[in-house]
Design a protein around this motif. Structure first.
Motif, short mmCIF file in Angstrom:
data_model
loop_
_atom_site.label_atom_id
_atom_site.label_comp_id
_atom_site.label_asym_id
_atom_site.label_seq_id
_atom_site.Cartn_x
_atom_site.Cartn_y
_atom_site.Cartn_z
N GLU A 292 -6.47 -3.78 -15.75
CA GLU A 292 -5.60 -2.92 -14.96
C GLU A 292 -4.15 -3.05 -15.43
O GLU A 292 -3.46 -2.04 -15.64
N GLY B 53 -1.11 -3.99 1.59
CA GLY B 53 -2.07 -3.91 0.49
C GLY B 53 -1.41 -3.64 -0.85
O GLY B 53 -0.23 -3.94 -1.06
N GLU C 248 -7.53 4.92 -4.78
CA GLU C 248 -8.66 5.19 -5.65
C GLU C 248 -8.24 5.08 -7.11
O GLU C 248 -7.07 5.35 -7.45
N ARG D 73 -5.42 -7.07 -7.36
CA ARG D 73 -6.06 -5.85 -7.83
C ARG D 73 -5.55 -4.64 -7.04
O ARG D 73 -5.14 -4.76 -5.90
N ASN D 74 -5.64 -3.49 -7.67
CA ASN D 74 -5.16 -2.24 -7.06
C ASN D 74 -6.21 -1.70 -6.09
O ASN D 74 -6.87 -0.69 -6.35
N GLU D 75 -6.34 -2.35 -4.95
CA GLU D 75 -7.48 -2.10 -4.06
C GLU D 75 -7.23 -1.05 -2.99
O GLU D 75 -8.15 -0.64 -2.30
N HIS D 76 -6.00 -0.57 -2.83
CA HIS D 76 -5.70 0.33 -1.71
C HIS D 76 -5.36 1.74 -2.15
O HIS D 76 -4.67 2.47 -1.44
N HIS E 289 0.84 -1.20 0.00
CA HIS E 289 0.00 0.00 0.00
C HIS E 289 0.88 1.25 0.00
O HIS E 289 0.37 2.38 -0.02
N TRP F 256 -5.49 -11.20 -10.39
CA TRP F 256 -5.31 -9.81 -10.76
C TRP F 256 -6.27 -9.42 -11.88
O TRP F 256 -6.92 -10.28 -12.48
N GLU F 257 -6.36 -8.13 -12.16
CA GLU F 257 -7.31 -7.62 -13.14
C GLU F 257 -6.60 -7.35 -14.46
O GLU F 257 -5.68 -6.53 -14.54
#
Length: 460
Positions: free
Chosen positions: A220, A154, A190, A185-188, A119, A216-217
């Motif tokens: 993305e 994260g 916006e 995924r880039n979750e941490h 993160h 993963w996405e």
């Protein structure tokens, strides 16, 4: 075609393939611009030579060792160290080993650094806010520092990219490259934060992105690679990371010329409808135009080594009568000056338009234009078909993926045809008759989506 290479520098050439003949009143001119770079002075395993380059913050860099010869290349490896990299634990071990293999491939004199991404972004090596100059000692130190790569935390990829940008800038190198690995995924952060990071980094360095595993996405990872003019791919089995990282680093070490743009000039009354890279992958560059003087625009192409790429240029010209002809456009490869000043022309080619009443001449589609139009449609059909499949539209998915099978077969794109066969049962490739498979492995579907833009060259 014209070539303007200086002695000892990589040689660029630009070849134009088109059918310049148009029927009376026609306005659309299509051409394939094949750009080839060859030669250059960087030897495998050596340095690019020349004196050490100045850095923006000399005090932040380690003192040079005896015999250092800094090259004009810098690379930063960004390794996902989020908590998910510990499931299974072998994934993190494979990532360490892959990073070590990549470091071993860094050429003497190249500036490099390693970033741990969670993160937040943490510089693992050299850890002084700058980069190290590769030699036998620094590579050994970097491999030892990889012990500090541990899973936990994260995922905020924008922070990784921004740190990589700062480190690459500190090296003062012309060719700046990143390698990014993620498993989630880039979750941490916006979505807007990643977008802002990509916008800030675009044009400053290129970046290859890899997704490991299947959590993963795809959009993305491909978006990151697209924005930073690099490659995207899947490494479904973490055991394959070392080989993939080595190939990426070897490719990065082969880049010798940075900040090359495709400059397109059009005469008064004409305008560019679109510009797409169509080989080795499909990449729409139309929206990336920057103005470059009267009736001229620049489209970024990134860094170059010994390679060849194809671009599809579509120009809309004023309608004309039979017997008239015009220069519809001029395509130039231009090396941009880092300070935004003088630009050097590397190669040049001309796009023509000739109006005739010869039906045979005007209805003949140039082989290169036809081939790459089909390859672009193939990529789009795969992406649309997979989206429809995810949405539960079996009829729409079958039609789109069937068309993809037909296009792959007709163009000889065997690799894509093989990937498609893992998602659909092919009844008749020539007609595009297929049936959706009832069960498809996540890795197979993600591989097809990730590699959907890969193309094959025109058969000679």
């Amino acid at each position: 075609m014209a070539n303007f290479a200086k002695p000892g520098a990589p040689r660029f050439s630009a070849d134009i393939y088109q059918n310049e003949f148009l029927p009376e009143g026609a306005r659309e001119v299509n051409a394939i611009v094949t750009v080839t770079s060859s030669g250059g002075g960087t030897a495998e395993g050596g340095t690019s030579g020349g004196p050490p380059l100045p850095t923006t913050e000399p005090s932040d860099l380690p003192p040079p060792r005896a015999g250092d010869a800094r090259s004009d290349t810098a690379v930063v490896i960004m390794v996902d160290c989020s908590g998910s990299m510990d499931y299974p634990p072998t994934k993190m071990r494979n990532a360490r080993e892959a990073t070590a293999a990549a470091i071993d491939t860094v050429r003497d004199g190249v500036s490099f650094a390693v970033v741990a991404g969670t993160h937040k972004a943490t510089e693992i090596y050299p850890g002084n806010g700058g980069t190290a100059v590769a030699d036998v000692h620094t590579r050994a130190e970097a491999r030892e520092a990889l012990r500090r790569l541990e899973a936990g935390g994260g995922t905020a990829i924008g922070t990784w990219l921004r740190l990589a940008d700062r480190l690459l800038s500190s090296a003062g190198a012309a060719v700046r490259h990143g390698i990014l690995l993620t498993d989630g995924r880039n979750e941490h952060e916006e979505p807007e934060q990643l977008s802002a990071a990509l916008e800030a980094c675009a044009g400053r360095f290129t970046c290859d992105a890899r997704g490991v595993g299947t959590d993963w996405e795809v959009k993305e990872v491909t978006r990151i690679a697209s924005a930073l003019l690099g490659s995207a791919d899947i490494v479904a089995d973490p055991d394959g990371l070392s080989a993939d990282f080595t190939r990426m680093m070897e490719n990065a070490m082969g880049k010798e010329v940075a900040d090359v743009v495709l400059r397109l000039w059009t005469p008064r009354g004409a305008e560019i409808k679109f510009v797409k890279q169509v080989a080795p992958t499909v990449e729409d560059l139309t929206g990336r135009r920057t103005e470059a003087g009267p009736r001229a625009g620049d489209y970024p192409t990134g860094s170059w080594g010994a390679e060849s790429r194809d671009y599809h240029v579509c120009v809309e010209v004023p309608a004309a009568e039979v017997g008239q002809e015009m220069l519809a456009g001029r395509a130039s490869l231009v090396l941009s000056d880092p300070d935004g000043g003088i630009r050097e022309t590397l190669a040049q080619g001309l796009i023509r338009a000739v109006w005739t009443d010869d039906m045979i001449a005007t209805t003949s589609i140039n082989a290169q234009v036809a081939h790459y139009t089909g390859q672009a449609e193939l990529a789009q059909a795969i992406q649309q078909g997979l989206e429809l499949r995810k949405a539960g539209d079996e009829g729409g998915a079958t039609a789109k993926l069937g068309r993809a099978v037909q296009l792959a077969s007709a163009s000889g794109n065997a690799d894509t045809a093989k990937l498609l066969s893992k998602v659909v049962d092919v009844v008749d490739a020539a007609t595009g008759t297929v049936r959706l498979k009832a069960k498809v492995a996540d890795a197979d579907e993600m591989t097809l989506e990730t590699r959907s833009t890969k193309t094959v060259r025109v058969k000679k």
